[in-house]
Write a protein that holds these residues in place. Structure first.
Motif, mmCIF file in Angstrom:
data_model
loop_
_atom_site.group_PDB
_atom_site.id
_atom_site.type_symbol
_atom_site.label_atom_id
_atom_site.label_comp_id
_atom_site.label_asym_id
_atom_site.label_seq_id
_atom_site.Cartn_x
_atom_site.Cartn_y
_atom_site.Cartn_z
ATOM 1 N N LEU A 227 63.355 40.675 5.415
ATOM 2 C CA LEU A 227 62.297 40.275 4.967
ATOM 3 C C LEU A 227 62.328 38.768 4.666
ATOM 4 O O LEU A 227 61.468 38.112 4.560
ATOM 5 C CB LEU A 227 61.669 40.782 3.646
ATOM 6 N N LEU B 205 65.920 37.938 8.223
ATOM 7 C CA LEU B 205 67.255 38.404 8.642
ATOM 8 C C LEU B 205 68.377 37.690 8.228
ATOM 9 O O LEU B 205 69.247 37.610 8.914
ATOM 10 C CB LEU B 205 67.261 38.778 10.231
ATOM 11 N N ALA C 32 51.729 46.621 7.490
ATOM 12 C CA ALA C 32 52.781 45.989 6.887
ATOM 13 C C ALA C 32 53.673 46.921 6.154
ATOM 14 O O ALA C 32 55.059 46.940 6.078
ATOM 15 C CB ALA C 32 52.299 44.877 5.992
ATOM 16 N N GLY D 89 55.357 49.294 8.425
ATOM 17 C CA GLY D 89 56.360 48.294 9.429
ATOM 18 C C GLY D 89 57.602 47.854 8.417
ATOM 19 O O GLY D 89 58.766 47.847 9.087
ATOM 20 N N VAL E 283 61.571 46.277 15.070
ATOM 21 C CA VAL E 283 60.647 47.156 15.713
ATOM 22 C C VAL E 283 59.298 46.804 16.016
ATOM 23 O O VAL E 283 59.135 45.696 15.613
ATOM 24 C CB VAL E 283 60.604 48.443 14.792
ATOM 25 N N THR F 108 54.811 48.352 16.202
ATOM 26 C CA THR F 108 54.015 49.220 16.054
ATOM 27 C C THR F 108 53.556 49.509 17.545
ATOM 28 O O THR F 108 53.138 48.999 18.368
ATOM 29 C CB THR F 108 52.920 48.863 15.435
HETATM 30 C C1 LIG Z 1 58.336 43.234 13.717
HETATM 31 C C2 LIG Z 1 59.811 42.802 13.439
HETATM 32 C C3 LIG Z 1 60.435 41.662 13.792
HETATM 33 C C4 LIG Z 1 61.819 41.315 13.096
HETATM 34 C C5 LIG Z 1 61.377 39.983 12.096
HETATM 35 C C6 LIG Z 1 61.959 40.274 10.762
HETATM 36 C C7 LIG Z 1 61.365 40.009 9.763
HETATM 37 C C8 LIG Z 1 59.734 40.128 9.512
HETATM 38 C C9 LIG Z 1 59.281 39.988 8.411
HETATM 39 C C10 LIG Z 1 58.359 40.248 7.811
HETATM 40 C C11 LIG Z 1 57.273 41.360 8.408
HETATM 41 C C12 LIG Z 1 57.145 42.282 7.500
HETATM 42 C C13 LIG Z 1 56.584 43.572 7.651
HETATM 43 C C14 LIG Z 1 56.090 44.047 8.903
HETATM 44 C C15 LIG Z 1 54.535 43.822 8.895
HETATM 45 C C16 LIG Z 1 53.757 44.177 9.753
HETATM 46 C C17 LIG Z 1 54.384 44.966 11.152
HETATM 47 C C18 LIG Z 1 53.637 44.460 12.140
HETATM 48 C C19 LIG Z 1 54.213 44.960 13.490
HETATM 49 C C20 LIG Z 1 53.019 44.731 14.529
HETATM 50 O O1 LIG Z 1 52.008 44.692 14.379
HETATM 51 S S1 LIG Z 1 53.857 44.901 16.072
HETATM 52 C C21 LIG Z 1 52.338 44.523 17.141
HETATM 53 C C22 LIG Z 1 51.591 45.384 17.610
HETATM 54 N N1 LIG Z 1 52.333 46.048 18.524
HETATM 55 C C23 LIG Z 1 52.542 45.723 19.822
HETATM 56 O O2 LIG Z 1 51.958 44.698 20.145
HETATM 57 C C24 LIG Z 1 53.326 46.648 20.724
HETATM 58 C C25 LIG Z 1 52.922 46.674 22.052
HETATM 59 N N2 LIG Z 1 53.855 47.463 22.854
HETATM 60 C C26 LIG Z 1 54.961 47.311 23.382
HETATM 61 O O3 LIG Z 1 55.435 45.999 23.358
HETATM 62 C C27 LIG Z 1 55.655 48.575 24.000
HETATM 63 O O4 LIG Z 1 54.916 49.457 24.272
HETATM 64 C C28 LIG Z 1 56.782 49.074 22.894
HETATM 65 C C29 LIG Z 1 57.988 47.782 22.593
HETATM 66 C C30 LIG Z 1 56.224 49.328 21.648
HETATM 67 C C31 LIG Z 1 57.784 50.196 23.538
HETATM 68 O O5 LIG Z 1 57.780 49.860 25.003
HETATM 69 P P1 LIG Z 1 59.425 49.978 25.620
HETATM 70 O O6 LIG Z 1 59.334 49.793 26.775
HETATM 71 O O7 LIG Z 1 60.522 49.670 24.566
HETATM 72 O O8 LIG Z 1 59.399 51.676 25.291
HETATM 73 P P2 LIG Z 1 58.807 52.821 25.814
HETATM 74 O O9 LIG Z 1 57.510 52.610 26.712
HETATM 75 O O10 LIG Z 1 59.932 53.335 27.105
HETATM 76 O O11 LIG Z 1 58.702 53.842 25.204
HETATM 77 C C32 LIG Z 1 59.796 54.454 24.203
HETATM 78 C C33 LIG Z 1 59.490 55.898 23.922
HETATM 79 O O12 LIG Z 1 58.275 55.947 22.896
HETATM 80 C C34 LIG Z 1 57.021 56.515 23.547
HETATM 81 N N3 LIG Z 1 55.814 55.796 23.320
HETATM 82 C C35 LIG Z 1 55.767 54.508 23.323
HETATM 83 N N4 LIG Z 1 54.438 53.916 23.121
HETATM 84 C C36 LIG Z 1 54.024 55.129 22.615
HETATM 85 C C37 LIG Z 1 52.666 55.317 22.004
HETATM 86 N N5 LIG Z 1 51.787 54.408 21.911
HETATM 87 N N6 LIG Z 1 52.543 56.706 21.770
HETATM 88 C C38 LIG Z 1 53.202 57.720 21.742
HETATM 89 N N7 LIG Z 1 54.615 57.420 22.439
HETATM 90 C C39 LIG Z 1 54.786 56.312 22.764
HETATM 91 C C40 LIG Z 1 57.433 56.564 25.237
HETATM 92 O O13 LIG Z 1 56.680 57.779 25.584
HETATM 93 C C41 LIG Z 1 58.807 56.790 25.035
HETATM 94 O O14 LIG Z 1 59.278 58.154 24.578
HETATM 95 P P3 LIG Z 1 60.486 58.923 25.389
HETATM 96 O O15 LIG Z 1 61.740 58.017 25.288
HETATM 97 O O16 LIG Z 1 60.492 60.038 24.662
HETATM 98 O O17 LIG Z 1 60.001 59.023 26.850
#
Ligand SMILES: CCCCC/C=C\C/C=C\C/C=C\C/C=C\CCCC(=O)SCCNC(=O)CCNC(=O)[C@H](O)C(C)(C)COP(=O)(O)OP(=O)(O)OC[C@H]1O[C@@H](n2cnc3c(N)ncnc32)[C@H](O)[C@@H]1OP(=O)(O)O
Length: 238
Positions: free
Chosen positions: A15, A18, A161, A164, A174, A176
């Motif tokens: 938070l 890192l 959030a 997450g 990670v 979403t």
């Molecule tokens: C966010 C952290 C950053 C660190 C920063 C540190 C501090 C931050 C500080 C404060 C933040 C505080 C709190 C957090 C606040 C809010 C959180 C907001 C988070 C978001 O707002 S974030 C934006 C919206 N988000 C995206 O913009 C994602 C777009 N997307 C992609 O970028 C890819 O899609 C990705 C990377 C998600 C996966 O891609 P990939 O290539 O790594 O993995 P892959 O596709 O191989 O999937 C692996 C296995 O998951 C299964 N799988 C995948 N997707 C699925 C689905 N939808 N449904 C069912 N199963 C699913 C597959 O089927 C496979 O399953 P299996 O292994 O069994 O075959």
């Protein structure tokens, strides 16, 4: 004890951008910039009585170490532009081709950029034994959707959030992948709600986290949600 201590450091590290954790992409060190210092999860004059009461109740639960108060900062995640670029190139190489790096320097966490009391007021607490994050949230007047009600997107934002945060505490970097929300009752604007999240299971890189939004007296279930987070794999070109 050791485990909960590690989790706490991990949570706070995540938070706070890192800090104190391994940052393979980061090339800079040195003092944190000014904006790290204001913790927005601490009481403000704009908070309602309900919000303050719940904050005090949870802080009391923190005294025996079972719950941890999670600080929250309105920061750009990194201290230098090179760090931002290095992070994005390491974890999001496809996206990096389309990102304007100059604009990135202005980036802020959007839930922390309203004037006090007008937008998202919230504070989160973490229970390591139960793998729960609870968010006490008061949505201000600028988050209106239907008249008198909180906008569904604002509710979704705070659910994201909260779950997450839970995912980051468990696994670090990670994103979403899926967020499934059932809106069951409208949330009155400017009311205080509890967002309860539960880490259900981790399967490889997948984290399954469920969540509900309830009134403070727990009599009204406003919203239920399930989510899937994926731990980012720098080897993959996402
Ligand atoms: C966010 C952290 C950053 C660190 C920063 C540190 C501090 C931050 C500080 C404060 C933040 C505080 C709190 C957090 C606040 C809010 C959180 C907001 C988070 C978001 O707002 S974030 C934006 C919206 N988000 C995206 O913009 C994602 C777009 N997307 C992609 O970028 C890819 O899609 C990705 C990377 C998600 C996966 O891609 P990939 O290539 O790594 O993995 P892959 O596709 O191989 O999937 C692996 C296995 O998951 C299964 N799988 C995948 N997707 C699925 C689905 N939808 N449904 C069912 N199963 C699913 C597959 O089927 C496979 O399953 P299996 O292994 O069994 O075959």
């Amino acid at each position: 004890m050791l485990r909960s201590c590690a989790a706490r450091l991990h949570a706070v590290g995540a938070l706070r951008g890192l800090r104190g954790c391994a940052r393979p992409w980061a090339r800079s060190s040195g003092p944190a910039p000014e904006f790290f210092h204001e913790d927005h999860s601490l009481p403000k004059p704009s908070w309602s009585k309900d919000m303050r009461l719940l904050f005090d109740q949870f802080m009391k639960k923190c005294e025996d170490g079972s719950w941890i108060h999670l600080p929250s900062y309105n920061y750009t995640l990194f201290q230098r532009s090179q760090d931002i670029s290095a992070f994005i190139h390491a974890y999001l190489p496809t996206a990096s081709k389309l990102i304007n790096e100059e604009k990135l320097l202005q980036a802020k966490i959007f839930t922390r950029n309203f004037e006090d009391g007008l937008g998202f007021e919230y504070v989160m607490f973490y229970n390591d034994v139960e793998k729960r994050v609870v968010c006490v949230f008061e949505g201000g007047p600028y988050l209106q959707g239907m008249p008198g009600c909180l906008h569904g997107g604002a509710i979704a934002t705070m659910i994201d959030a909260t779950v997450g945060t839970s995912a980051m505490i468990a696994e670090g970097i990670v994103m979403t992948a899926n967020l499934n929300i059932n809106f069951k009752r409208p949330v009155p604007l400017c009311s205080v709600v509890l967002i309860n999240s539960q880490l259900d299971k981790i399967e490889g890189r997948k984290l399954f986290i469920s969540c509900n939004v309830q009134s403070v007296d727990e009599k009204t279930l406003y919203t239920e949600a399930t989510s899937l987070f994926i731990k980012l794999d720098p080897e993959k070109q996402v």
